[in-house]
Design a protein around this motif. Structure first.
Motif, PDB file in Angstrom:
ATOM      1  N   SER A  33     -26.745  15.446 -17.801  1.00 37.62           N
ATOM      2  CA  SER A  33     -27.726  15.173 -18.855  1.00 37.62           C
ATOM      3  C   SER A  33     -29.054  14.690 -18.283  1.00 37.62           C
ATOM      4  O   SER A  33     -29.102  13.728 -17.521  1.00 37.62           O
ATOM      5  CB  SER A  33     -27.174  14.126 -19.811  1.00 37.62           C
TER       6      SER A  33
ATOM      7  N   ALA B 199     -33.350  12.496 -21.188  1.00 37.26           N
ATOM      8  CA  ALA B 199     -34.052  11.216 -21.258  1.00 37.26           C
ATOM      9  C   ALA B 199     -35.364  11.250 -20.489  1.00 37.26           C
ATOM     10  O   ALA B 199     -36.269  10.455 -20.764  1.00 37.26           O
ATOM     11  CB  ALA B 199     -33.161  10.093 -20.733  1.00 37.26           C
TER      12      ALA B 199
ATOM     13  N   SER C  89     -33.359  10.425 -27.085  1.00 35.79           N
ATOM     14  CA  SER C  89     -32.421  10.641 -25.969  1.00 35.79           C
ATOM     15  C   SER C  89     -32.397   9.420 -25.059  1.00 35.79           C
ATOM     16  O   SER C  89     -33.246   9.260 -24.177  1.00 35.79           O
ATOM     17  CB  SER C  89     -32.830  11.875 -25.164  1.00 35.79           C
TER      18      SER C  89
ATOM     19  N   LYS D 266     -30.639   6.888 -22.089  1.00 43.76           N
ATOM     20  CA  LYS D 266     -29.790   6.990 -20.900  1.00 43.76           C
ATOM     21  C   LYS D 266     -29.801   5.649 -20.181  1.00 43.76           C
ATOM     22  O   LYS D 266     -30.829   4.961 -20.136  1.00 43.76           O
ATOM     23  CB  LYS D 266     -30.289   8.080 -19.945  1.00 43.76           C
TER      24      LYS D 266
ATOM     25  N   SER E  57     -28.058   4.069 -16.412  1.00 42.13           N
ATOM     26  CA  SER E  57     -27.217   4.285 -15.231  1.00 42.13           C
ATOM     27  C   SER E  57     -27.185   3.007 -14.409  1.00 42.13           C
ATOM     28  O   SER E  57     -28.107   2.179 -14.466  1.00 42.13           O
ATOM     29  CB  SER E  57     -27.745   5.444 -14.377  1.00 42.13           C
TER      30      SER E  57
ATOM     31  N   SER F 170     -22.840   6.088 -15.556  1.00 42.57           N
ATOM     32  CA  SER F 170     -23.973   6.359 -16.437  1.00 42.57           C
ATOM     33  C   SER F 170     -23.489   6.823 -17.801  1.00 42.57           C
ATOM     34  O   SER F 170     -22.382   7.350 -17.942  1.00 42.57           O
ATOM     35  CB  SER F 170     -24.909   7.414 -15.834  1.00 42.57           C
TER      36      SER F 170
ATOM     37  N   ALA G 129     -25.440   9.013 -21.047  1.00 42.76           N
ATOM     38  CA  ALA G 129     -26.675   9.700 -21.409  1.00 42.76           C
ATOM     39  C   ALA G 129     -26.449  10.600 -22.609  1.00 42.76           C
ATOM     40  O   ALA G 129     -25.384  11.196 -22.768  1.00 42.76           O
ATOM     41  CB  ALA G 129     -27.187  10.528 -20.229  1.00 42.76           C
TER      42      ALA G 129
END
Length: 732
Positions: free
Chosen positions: A156, A159, A442, A444, A446, A460, A462
């Motif tokens: 993904s 983001a 969007s 995200k 991590s 992560s 996302a």
């Protein structure tokens, strides 16, 4: 001497953050280069300090690719040249989770990442989006001889990059003077000839570079390729002729203040002769004219004394067009046109600062905008399935990377937390009237924790999306004729679907990496990175082809003059009468889908030999039917063993790929047998003396002439092919 990741990368990310400098532009390029040929001639200690590949796409800030909290592969200029690639597909065969489908013709190849393909994979060239997506006419057109770096981000990416980030990103960068010149040299170039037996391809390339000072970097080149029919693994010849002329020119100009400008141009032109459907085994032969051209201008400002400024602005225009004229069939002699023109710009800035002594922050914020204008025509009128109209996208994003050091009292440990979010708005309009629009958020986040110098774990979450395209929302006309006994009895027609929603995914990913130096011998290094991902999808965009009519006894007379025993009514669509011979094709949303898989990359590199291992598993499922979705690939392992012969400036190697069989579920045409591919290769590159700069490479692909077919491809792949490459690189 044992060296850590920091030693090989030149300096740690912590130093970069606190000095306020970055590895953007040529600095990132220099660190990203892999120089295996030079390493052959070097001693063990010199080999150990080769620069590690740097990722600049996965997080929009430079970071050693191995350390990214996700799955990223970066290939540098030397590695790409050594593979003697004729198309982008040649660069993917040893990257887990990445492949191409569409058959062996370069005009039909479509890259796929983790089962996603077409508009679900973002492709950029020097930062410019390449948005040409067609039914059967290919995806991206660039000569691989011009590629100085290829970065493949798997997973993904919305983001940071917006629509299309469900599968990942393929970021391509053209060659720079840094790639071609030795340290201290100011001018140089490369000439080369290559030949490929599998399609009788002969290619010539000429590339030049000029770097009069540290502030200027100019490069450019031209490549000519001519090829004939492709010999498949079953010894059948696949109709295919290409006559390609490509060129590129780029320049980077800096000032003492840290400001600069980048200019770029890339052109690809192919006069091809092949079936109208470039992915099919046979069909009406067409003369095709394929054009791709990209212009880009970039501005950057990164003063050494101001860590809060690392700003970049890029403006670009790209146009991809395929014009074709069938020699036979219904449309014989009629020009069929398809083009996509994209204008866009993006801007971002990264500010680096510290919070106390134990926390560094890199705050990146930016926006981008692009507009696609699509056109399709058949003899000056409308073309079935090719929609004329435009789409606009704009997005705003922010990401902050927090790096904590000496975590939990562990000296030398590091914990990085990177949250980010992006907002996108998109609209679609067609020339015939009709529009649709929507927006998407969007997020995200991590995290990466390295408790010890030699290992780390990461995780992560996302969300990603992909907006429906014009030819998915508003398609009309005929998809294909329904043929019985060599004659048409009806047509399968496109049906618009303006209620389509954006495809969206939620992805969790976890993994770990380890790295050791001087494991067996001085100067060696072992790296391994393992990751698992799980994706839940909603509203997956999928093509639904309904062609279920029994055509054994079609009825050509209208009601009430129906012949007893008829099985379907000729030239009547099932949308009009359920007994019609004609069917429909429509893009629909699959409510729920899931994908998961495991990816592994491992390398042991020593002064005398190198061993690489790449493996991937993939499982996809339509939760309603239980069938696979997308372009699911079989479980696959690729091994590469290289023996280095520095005494004669050479290396030899063997690569093998083992792919499991594939069950297509109810779509039995996607069932595939397992296969094995073997390849042997050798390269000599003179380092000293009168022949310094000369290089000869030989590769034998598909050594045992395996008959194999990839998922979603209608043809077998290329059989045994021997590649020979001769080049001379000079600089002074």
């Amino acid at each position: 001497m044992a060296l850590t990741q920091t030693d090989r990368a030149g300096r740690s990310l912590r130093t970069m953050m606190r000095s306020g400098t970055s590895l953007s532009g040529a600095g990132a390029v220099a660190l990203a280069l892999l120089l295996p040929a030079t390493a052959l001639a070097a001693d063990a200690e010199e080999a150990s300090v080769n620069a590690a590949p740097i990722s600049v796409t996965a997080t929009r800030t430079p970071m050693e690719a191995f350390s990214v909290p996700g799955q990223v592969t970066v290939k540098g200029a030397q590695e790409i040249e050594d593979e003697i690639p004729a198309s982008l597909d040649d660069l993917f065969d040893d990257i887990p989770g990445v492949s191409s489908f569409g058959g062996p013709r370069r005009t039909g190849e479509v890259p796929t990442i983790r089962g996603f393909s077409g508009p679900d994979v973002i492709v950029t060239l020097d930062g410019s989006r390449q948005n040409f997506v067609s039914g059967h006419d290919g995806r991206v057109f660039i000569d691989p001889a011009f590629i100085g770096e290829a970065e493949i981000v798997r997973g993904s990416s919305s983001a940071l990059y917006g629509s299309g980030g469900t599968g990942g990103v393929i970021a391509l960068r053209t060659l720079t003077a840094e790639d071609l010149l030795r340290d201290g040299d100011t001018i140089g170039g490369r000439v080369g000839l290559s030949y490929r037996t599998g399609n009788d391809e002969f290619a010539q390339r000429l590339i030049g570079a000029w770097k009069p000072n540290d502030m200027t970097d100019i490069s450019g080149g031209v490549v000519r390729r001519r090829s004939d029919d492709v010999r498949l693994g079953n010894d059948v010849k696949l109709d295919s002729e290409d006559d390609i002329l490509s060129g590129f020119l780029r320049g980077t100009f800096r000032t003492e203040t840290g400001a600069g400008i980048k200019l770029g141009w890339n052109r690809f032109h192919n006069d091809a002769k092949e079936p109208n459907n470039g992915q099919a085994l046979t069909g009406n032969i067409a003369e095709k004219e394929i054009d791709s051209e990209t212009f880009n201008v970039g501005f950057f400002f990164n003063p050494e004394n101001n860590p809060l400024l690392d700003a970049k602005v890029d403006v670009y225009r790209s146009k991809n067009a395929v014009d074709e004229t069938d020699e036979t069939g219904t449309n014989a002699g009629v020009l069929q046109e398809r083009s996509v023109e994209t204008f866009g710009f993006n801007a971002d800035n990264t500010s680096r600062f510290s919070i106390g002594e134990a926390v560094d922050v890199a705050l990146t914020a930016g926006m981008d905008y692009y507009r696609e204008e699509a056109e399709g025509a058949l003899g000056g009128g409308a073309r079935s399935g090719v929609v004329s109209g435009d789409q606009e996208f704009y997005g705003f994003f922010v990401q902050s990377a927090f790096s904590f050091y000496d975590v939990l009292g562990l000296e030398g440990s590091e914990f990085t937390l990177t949250p980010g979010v992006r907002y996108d708005r998109f609209t679609s309009k067609i020339a015939a009237g009709g529009s649709q629009g929507d927006n998407q958020l969007s997020p995200k986040v991590s995290a990466r924790f390295a408790p010890v110098e030699w290992g780390f774990v990461y995780g992560s979450y996302a969300e990603a999306f992909r907006a429906p395209r014009l030819d998915e929302l508003f398609p009309t006309g005929t998809h294909f004729p329904v043929i019985v006994g060599g004659a048409p009895v009806g047509f399968n027609t496109f049906i618009p679907n303006t209620t389509l929603e954006a495809q969206s995914t939620d992805t969790w990913e976890i993994g770990a990496g380890i790295e050791f130096d001087d494991v067996i011998d001085d100067g060696d290094i072992f790296q391994a990175k393992l990751g698992y991902y799980s994706t839940e999808g909603e509203n997956f965009l999928s093509t639904e082809v309904i062609q279920t009519a029994d055509t054994t006894n079609p009825q050509f007379f209208p009601a009430p003059f129906l012949v007893p025993g008829f099985t379907c009514r000729a030239f009547v669509s099932i949308t009009v009468d359920p007994t019609g011979c004609g069917g429909t094709t429509q893009i629909v949303n699959i409510p729920k889908a899931e994908l998961d898989g495991v990816e592994l990359e491992a390398t042991y590199d020593a002064p005398r030999f190198r061993v690489k291992l790449a493996g991937a598993t993939m499982d996809t499922k339509n939760k309603q039917t239980g069938d696979p979705i997308g372009i699911e690939q079989p479980d696959q392992v690729t091994a590469d063993l290289r023996l280095k012969l520095p005494e004669v400036d050479s290396y030899v190697g063997w690569q093998a790929t083992f792919a499991d069989d594939h069950d297509g579920g109810s779509v039995t045409t996607n069932d595939r047998d397992s296969y094995q591919l073997h390849e042997v290769y050798a390269r000599w590159r003179a380092q000293e003396g009168a022949l310094a700069g000369f290089s000869i490479g030989v590769t034998a692909e598909n050594l045992f002439d395996e008959e194999y077919q990839r998922v979603a491809s209608d043809t077998l792949e290329e059989g045994r092919s021997v590649l020979v490459d001769v080049s001379y690189t000079m600089s002074w």
